[in-house]
Design a protein around this motif. Structure first.
Motif, PDB file in Angstrom:
ATOM      1  N   ASN A 113       0.832  -1.197   0.000  1.00  0.00           N
ATOM      2  CA  ASN A 113       0.000   0.000   0.000  1.00  0.00           C
ATOM      3  C   ASN A 113       0.868   1.248   0.000  1.00  0.00           C
ATOM      4  O   ASN A 113       1.957   1.272   0.585  1.00  0.00           O
ATOM      5  CB  ASN A 113      -0.921   0.023   1.223  1.00  0.00           C
ATOM      6  N   LEU A 114       0.365   2.299  -0.642  1.00  0.00           N
ATOM      7  CA  LEU A 114       1.082   3.569  -0.731  1.00  0.00           C
ATOM      8  C   LEU A 114       0.578   4.553   0.319  1.00  0.00           C
ATOM      9  O   LEU A 114      -0.617   4.564   0.643  1.00  0.00           O
ATOM     10  CB  LEU A 114       0.886   4.186  -2.112  1.00  0.00           C
ATOM     11  N   PRO A 115       1.447   5.419   0.840  1.00  0.00           N
ATOM     12  CA  PRO A 115       0.966   6.509   1.693  1.00  0.00           C
ATOM     13  C   PRO A 115       0.284   7.572   0.842  1.00  0.00           C
ATOM     14  O   PRO A 115       0.494   7.623  -0.382  1.00  0.00           O
ATOM     15  CB  PRO A 115       2.257   7.057   2.321  1.00  0.00           C
TER      16      PRO A 115
ATOM     17  N   GLY B 200      -1.322   3.755   9.695  1.00  0.00           N
ATOM     18  CA  GLY B 200       0.119   3.922   9.835  1.00  0.00           C
ATOM     19  C   GLY B 200       0.725   4.672   8.664  1.00  0.00           C
ATOM     20  O   GLY B 200       1.623   5.509   8.843  1.00  0.00           O
ATOM     21  N   LEU B 201       0.268   4.404   7.434  1.00  0.00           N
ATOM     22  CA  LEU B 201       0.807   5.091   6.264  1.00  0.00           C
ATOM     23  C   LEU B 201       0.383   6.555   6.227  1.00  0.00           C
ATOM     24  O   LEU B 201       1.154   7.426   5.808  1.00  0.00           O
ATOM     25  CB  LEU B 201       0.349   4.376   4.994  1.00  0.00           C
ATOM     26  N   GLU B 202      -0.824   6.848   6.666  1.00  0.00           N
ATOM     27  CA  GLU B 202      -1.272   8.242   6.733  1.00  0.00           C
ATOM     28  C   GLU B 202      -0.475   9.006   7.786  1.00  0.00           C
ATOM     29  O   GLU B 202      -0.060  10.151   7.567  1.00  0.00           O
ATOM     30  CB  GLU B 202      -2.769   8.284   7.025  1.00  0.00           C
ATOM     31  N   ALA B 203      -0.250   8.368   8.937  1.00  0.00           N
ATOM     32  CA  ALA B 203       0.568   9.000   9.979  1.00  0.00           C
ATOM     33  C   ALA B 203       1.998   9.201   9.493  1.00  0.00           C
ATOM     34  O   ALA B 203       2.629  10.228   9.785  1.00  0.00           O
ATOM     35  CB  ALA B 203       0.549   8.141  11.244  1.00  0.00           C
ATOM     36  N   LEU B 204       2.518   8.229   8.732  1.00  0.00           N
ATOM     37  CA  LEU B 204       3.862   8.356   8.174  1.00  0.00           C
ATOM     38  C   LEU B 204       3.964   9.588   7.284  1.00  0.00           C
ATOM     39  O   LEU B 204       4.925  10.363   7.381  1.00  0.00           O
ATOM     40  CB  LEU B 204       4.194   7.097   7.369  1.00  0.00           C
TER      41      LEU B 204
END
Length: 653
Positions: free
Chosen positions: A469-471, A570-574
């Protein structure tokens, strides 16, 4: 009274207008067309003694709209197959843009339930093959109100339809008299426009076809002089002989050397059009296939209860801002379309951040036949040659099977499973995954992949690489800048179920000395004896943008779940540069990255282990924010490169 509109002359429209008016002949033709159409519309207005609703087929940039809208008591509508052609008209004529300008492959679908007193076209049907005119006229007749008329300003009458490129490449001369459907009147007006004839068509309700001579645009239809089909054919012969002479010249001399190439080109064009027509026929005849598909469905009483929104979702949404605002922009994926469910927020985010076009369908209710047909047509018109179906449901199954039957091998259909084997205790989840494999074996799907590592061990039909998955794509201004200012706040954005391990995350925050405020999005019950000293704030289900704002206000995100498949949280937070604690992801080489090692924990069911990881991350954010942000930026680049590499391999598999 219709409000007069200016003559639209943006770049595309101006070029056509100036080309047509380059000499006196062009100006005279346009003036004649305006006179004929305006007079016919006024005559219909007088006959019906009321205001008229008028539709132009092939409205383009709006040349005819410019004068039709100035007629009193006339409500103009325009239709064109090309969205880009109508864009100047929609942009510069705001009165019409809202609900009077339509585009799409089929006018009946585009206008919906609207019906019109007059439907007219000017040099539009020359692009239609001769053998399709009769059925097309029948379909156009369905756009008319009970007493409406169809007005065609098209090619001069010929005794048989022939292909003619002398005026337009790929153009046709149509024998409208011979192709007139049964039960219609045709009023033929020759000589009213240079190089074109005028045809006024109306259903008469009886058997057979009737023909009349239209002596002038001022003459009412009922006063036209009757003529026979034989007389019209005789009248059409000079035009046919002129065509034959042009065709003879084009096949003689130097042109003869290219005749074979022209035949080959025409054969190829015909094959393309034939396949396109066949696809349209399959779309129109999907009722039986859909009935058989739905008869084979099986109910699963132990299925999990999904979130049900308070109001019914639309059947499908193409390229909604929610699904495109934060997506990766990569031209090499321009012909890729992602299809997913509107109501499944995590999977919708995962599909939305990937490059390509987006089609969000509902799973809240069963898609009806009309909605399925329209969504399949969207895929066909999009120009996409690859479709990735994210997750699975009865609606998704119907969509995939019918898409394959409609478009055949012209489109690659892929499936991406966003679950894990831990969820197979729900019989429905296990069955859905097995259906994906079965559909791959039967040829509906060209490939099936998962975002959970190792799922290819369940079946050799599963793509062996793990799709990443991509951020979300954010600007620098949207990211959280490095800062030493701490909010002493934690966010637990997960639902309250066994897999998401909500209570362990909550108790770990309560146990931390570095957290004062805890934000939660789930409902839960807490006995008085177990309530801790931290302030807990319940946040109603936030929108995507609201969630991003909430993440920015916190020091840490808690997602220590028992079973995980690349959490979007997690990816959004990243992307926002706020650390997120999560369970083991088993992502191979990515697991060795310093940021992954820092945030990934094994003992997710231990309050002590989760609390210790929280303390470590918040402490680092406080003492070395630049170092943490740099580590996160490098991990985002690493994840993105790997995600794109695997996505490309999956699309080409």
């Amino acid at each position: 009274m219709s409000k007069g509109l200016p003559l639209w002359t943006p770049a595309a429209g101006r070029a056509q207008w100036e080309a047509g008016n380059a000499d006196a002949q062009g100006a005279r033709v346009y003036s004649q067309q305006e006179r004929v159409l305006s007079t016919l519309i006024r005559a219909e207005q007088k006959r019906l003694d009321r205001s008229l609703s008028v539709l132009e087929l092939g409205c383009g940039f709006g040349r005819h709209a410019a004068y039709v809208t100035r007629l009193s008591h006339v409500q103009y509508h325009g239709y064109d197959a090309s969205e880009s052609m109508t864009e100047p008209l929609r942009r510069e004529a705001p009165n019409l843009a809202k609900d009077r300008i339509f585009f799409g492959e089929d006018p009946l679908t585009a206008v919906g339930e609207r019906r019109f007193d007059v439907v007219f076209s000017v040099a539009t049907l020359l692009h239609t093959q001769g053998d399709r005119i009769s059925s097309l006229l029948e379909r156009l007749g369905r756009l008319l109100s009970p007493d409406g008329v169809l007005v065609l300003v098209e090619n001069p009458l010929v005794p048989t339809s022939v292909w003619d490129a002398s005026q337009h490449p790929g153009g046709w001369l149509h024998a409208f008299a011979d192709l007139l459907p049964q039960g219609w009147d045709l009023h033929h007006g020759p000589g009213l426009v240079d190089g074109q004839d005028v045809y006024v068509l109306k259903r008469h309700g009886d058997e057979g076809r009737r023909y009349f001579q239209l002596t002038g645009p001022e003459s009412p239809r009922d006063e036209s002089r009757p003529v026979t089909l034989e007389a019209l054919r005789e009248r059409a012969m000079p035009q046919f002989l002129a065509w034959a002479e042009r065709a003879s010249k084009s096949l003689s001399g130097a042109a003869a050397t290219s005749a074979e190439a022209k035949v080959e080109e025409l054969t190829e064009r015909l094959a393309v059009q034939t396949e396109r027509f066949a696809r349209r026929q399959r779309l129109q005849a999907l009722s039986d296939d859909l009935a058989r598909l739905r008869a084979s469905r099986v109910a699963f009483p132990d299925a999990p209860t999904a979130y049900v929104p308070p109001t019914s979702h639309p059947g499908f949404i193409l390229n909604a801002p929610l699904d495109t605002r934060w997506s990766a922009v990569m031209p090499r994926f321009g012909k890729l379309m992602h299809v997913f469910h509107q109501e499944w927020h995590g999977i919708r985010a995962a599909a939305g951040y990937m490059p390509g076009q987006k089609l969000a369908i509902t799973c809240e209710r069963t898609l009806d036949e009309r909605e399925l047909r329209a969504s399949l047509e969207l895929v066909e018109r999009s120009g996409c040659d690859t479709v990735i179906l994210h997750a699975f449901s009865p609606n998704a199954r119907d969509f995939a099977v019918l898409l394959r039957r409609t478009l055949g091998s012209s489109v690659r259909i892929l499936a991406l499973w966003h679950g894990s084997s831990a969820q197979f205790h729900f019989t429905q989840e296990l069955d859905y995954f097995s259906q994906l494999v079965d559909l791959k074996r039967s040829g509906v799907f060209d490939a099936v992949a998962t975002v959970k590592p190792g799922m290819h061990l369940l079946s050799p039909d599963v793509f062996p690489q793990t799709v990443i998955n991509l951020p979300p794509r954010l600007t620098d201004a949207e990211r959280t800048a490095p800062t030493r200012r701490m909010t002493r706040a934690a966010l637990i954005p997960t639902p309250n179920d066994w897999r998401k391990n909500f209570y362990t995350n909550l108790f770990a925050c309560q146990a931390s000395t570095r957290i004062d405020d805890i934000y939660v999005t789930a409902s839960y019950v807490m006995p008085e004896s177990l309530k801790g000293p931290r302030r807990v704030h319940h946040v109603a289900r936030p929108s995507r943008a609201e969630m991003f704002d909430l993440v920015r206000r916190c020091d840490i995100i808690m997602n220590a779940s028992l079973s995980e498949c690349q959490p979007m949280t997690g990816l959004e937070a990243l992307a926002l540069r706020i650390p997120c604690i999560h369970g083991a992801l088993s992502m191979g080489a990515l697991d060795s990255h310093p940021y992954q090692r820092l945030t990934q924990i094994a003992g997710v069911d231990s309050v002590e282990v989760v609390a210790a990881a929280l303390e470590q991350l918040v402490s680092m954010r406080e003492r070395a924010p630049e170092e943490l942000v740099g580590m996160m930026a490098d991990y985002e680049r690493t994840v993105t490169l790997e995600a794109v590499r695997v996505l490309e391999a999956f699309v080409q598999s």
